[in-house]
Design a protein around this motif. Sequence first.
Motif, PDB file in Angstrom:
ATOM      1  N   ILE A 111      27.045  22.520  98.985  1.00 30.35           N
ATOM      2  CA  ILE A 111      25.776  23.129  99.394  1.00 30.35           C
ATOM      3  C   ILE A 111      24.646  22.200  98.969  1.00 30.35           C
ATOM      4  N   LEU A 112      23.789  21.869  99.915  1.00 34.41           N
ATOM      5  CA  LEU A 112      22.603  21.059  99.663  1.00 34.41           C
ATOM      6  C   LEU A 112      21.389  21.969  99.806  1.00 34.41           C
ATOM      7  N   ALA A 113      20.599  22.071  98.757  1.00 34.59           N
ATOM      8  CA  ALA A 113      19.443  22.973  98.761  1.00 34.59           C
ATOM      9  C   ALA A 113      18.188  22.176  98.415  1.00 34.59           C
ATOM     10  N   ASP A 114      17.226  22.163  99.335  1.00 37.32           N
ATOM     11  CA  ASP A 114      15.999  21.387  99.153  1.00 37.32           C
ATOM     12  C   ASP A 114      14.857  22.331  98.783  1.00 37.32           C
ATOM     13  N   GLU A 115      14.542  22.398  97.495  1.00 33.11           N
ATOM     14  CA  GLU A 115      13.492  23.308  96.999  1.00 33.11           C
ATOM     15  C   GLU A 115      13.687  24.710  97.588  1.00 33.11           C
ATOM     16  N   PRO A 116      14.853  25.325  97.366  1.00 35.75           N
ATOM     17  CA  PRO A 116      15.169  26.578  98.070  1.00 35.75           C
ATOM     18  C   PRO A 116      14.260  27.743  97.746  1.00 35.75           C
ATOM     19  N   THR A 117      13.538  27.685  96.635  1.00 35.78           N
ATOM     20  CA  THR A 117      12.602  28.769  96.317  1.00 35.78           C
ATOM     21  C   THR A 117      11.164  28.255  96.210  1.00 35.78           C
ATOM     22  N   SER A 160       7.010  13.949  93.857  1.00 36.60           N
ATOM     23  CA  SER A 160       6.944  13.888  95.316  1.00 36.60           C
ATOM     24  C   SER A 160       7.001  12.429  95.758  1.00 36.60           C
ATOM     25  N   GLY A 161       7.798  12.153  96.772  1.00 33.80           N
ATOM     26  CA  GLY A 161       7.924  10.789  97.266  1.00 33.80           C
ATOM     27  C   GLY A 161       8.946   9.949  96.542  1.00 33.80           C
ATOM     28  N   SER A 162       9.670  10.545  95.593  1.00 33.58           N
ATOM     29  CA  SER A 162      10.651   9.763  94.821  1.00 33.58           C
ATOM     30  C   SER A 162      11.969   9.568  95.565  1.00 33.58           C
ATOM     31  N   GLY A 163      12.158  10.275  96.692  1.00 34.64           N
ATOM     32  CA  GLY A 163      13.360  10.081  97.498  1.00 34.64           C
ATOM     33  C   GLY A 163      14.357  11.217  97.440  1.00 34.64           C
ATOM     34  N   GLN A 223      10.794   6.654  91.698  1.00 38.54           N
ATOM     35  CA  GLN A 223      10.578   5.481  92.553  1.00 38.54           C
ATOM     36  C   GLN A 223      11.880   4.992  93.187  1.00 38.54           C
ATOM     37  N   GLY A 224      12.672   5.948  93.655  1.00 37.36           N
ATOM     38  CA  GLY A 224      13.868   5.601  94.389  1.00 37.36           C
ATOM     39  C   GLY A 224      15.068   5.232  93.553  1.00 37.36           C
ATOM     40  N   ARG A 225      14.963   5.378  92.239  1.00 34.01           N
ATOM     41  CA  ARG A 225      16.088   5.065  91.350  1.00 34.01           C
ATOM     42  C   ARG A 225      16.337   6.247  90.410  1.00 34.01           C
ATOM     43  N   LEU A 226      17.578   6.406  90.008  1.00 35.11           N
ATOM     44  CA  LEU A 226      17.891   7.414  89.002  1.00 35.11           C
ATOM     45  C   LEU A 226      17.444   6.943  87.630  1.00 35.11           C
ATOM     46  N   ALA A 227      16.620   7.749  86.985  1.00 36.35           N
ATOM     47  CA  ALA A 227      16.102   7.374  85.665  1.00 36.35           C
ATOM     48  C   ALA A 227      17.050   7.856  84.566  1.00 36.35           C
TER      49      ALA A 227
END
Length: 218
Positions: A161-167, A41-44, A214-218
């Motif tokens: 399609i953009l799905a934000d935590e759809p379930t 949560s909060g990672s962007g 933290q806002g970057r792809l790991a």
Amino acid sequence: MLLSIEDLLKSYPGPEGPVPVLRGVTLSLDAGETLALTGESGSGKSTLLHLVAGLDAADGGRVGLDGQEVTALDDSGRARLRRSTVGIIFQQFNLIPSLDVAANIAFQARLIGTPEPQELSRLAHALGLEPQLRKYPEQLSGGQQQRVAIARALAARPKLILADEPTGNLDEATADGVMEQFLALVAETGAALLMVTHSPRLAARLGRRAHLSQGRLA
């Protein structure tokens, strides 16, 4: 390439100055690809989806979608691109309470002038919504509401399609059933899917996976 994200930056105001949320994210997605975006949560994650959809403006970098530069468009240009090219599924469903299920499903397709009764009927049948078509959102269970949100996003035949935590608001058994139907329909349409999820189990069902930290792809 359908979606191209390069060095994307986004900060929000804080009491002690700007708070960086995305710190140079680069990502791409081809037509028909499915990608799960995970992270704490909060990672962007949601911010990234909002920038791709043109719901918010980036501070730097670029988003290219279906041959257009989303980051170069004004608000009305982003809205036009969103209506014609993108289907969005939110965790909170965002159904219109004054419209019945049938009208909710047709809503985005009607905005762009492409409501196809046969397609709407096919989606309602595939998602088990035929008995609910004349009901209103408040009369539906959470799983039924999410199915309506999925049908609405797919009805306009978007390329992405953009799905934000759809379930995210559903119990595990219901979530599994909704996801099964959702992924089958996405595959039928040939749309690309970028889905935010906290669930490694659901992420594993998509073709690719990316992790934000933290806002970057790991």
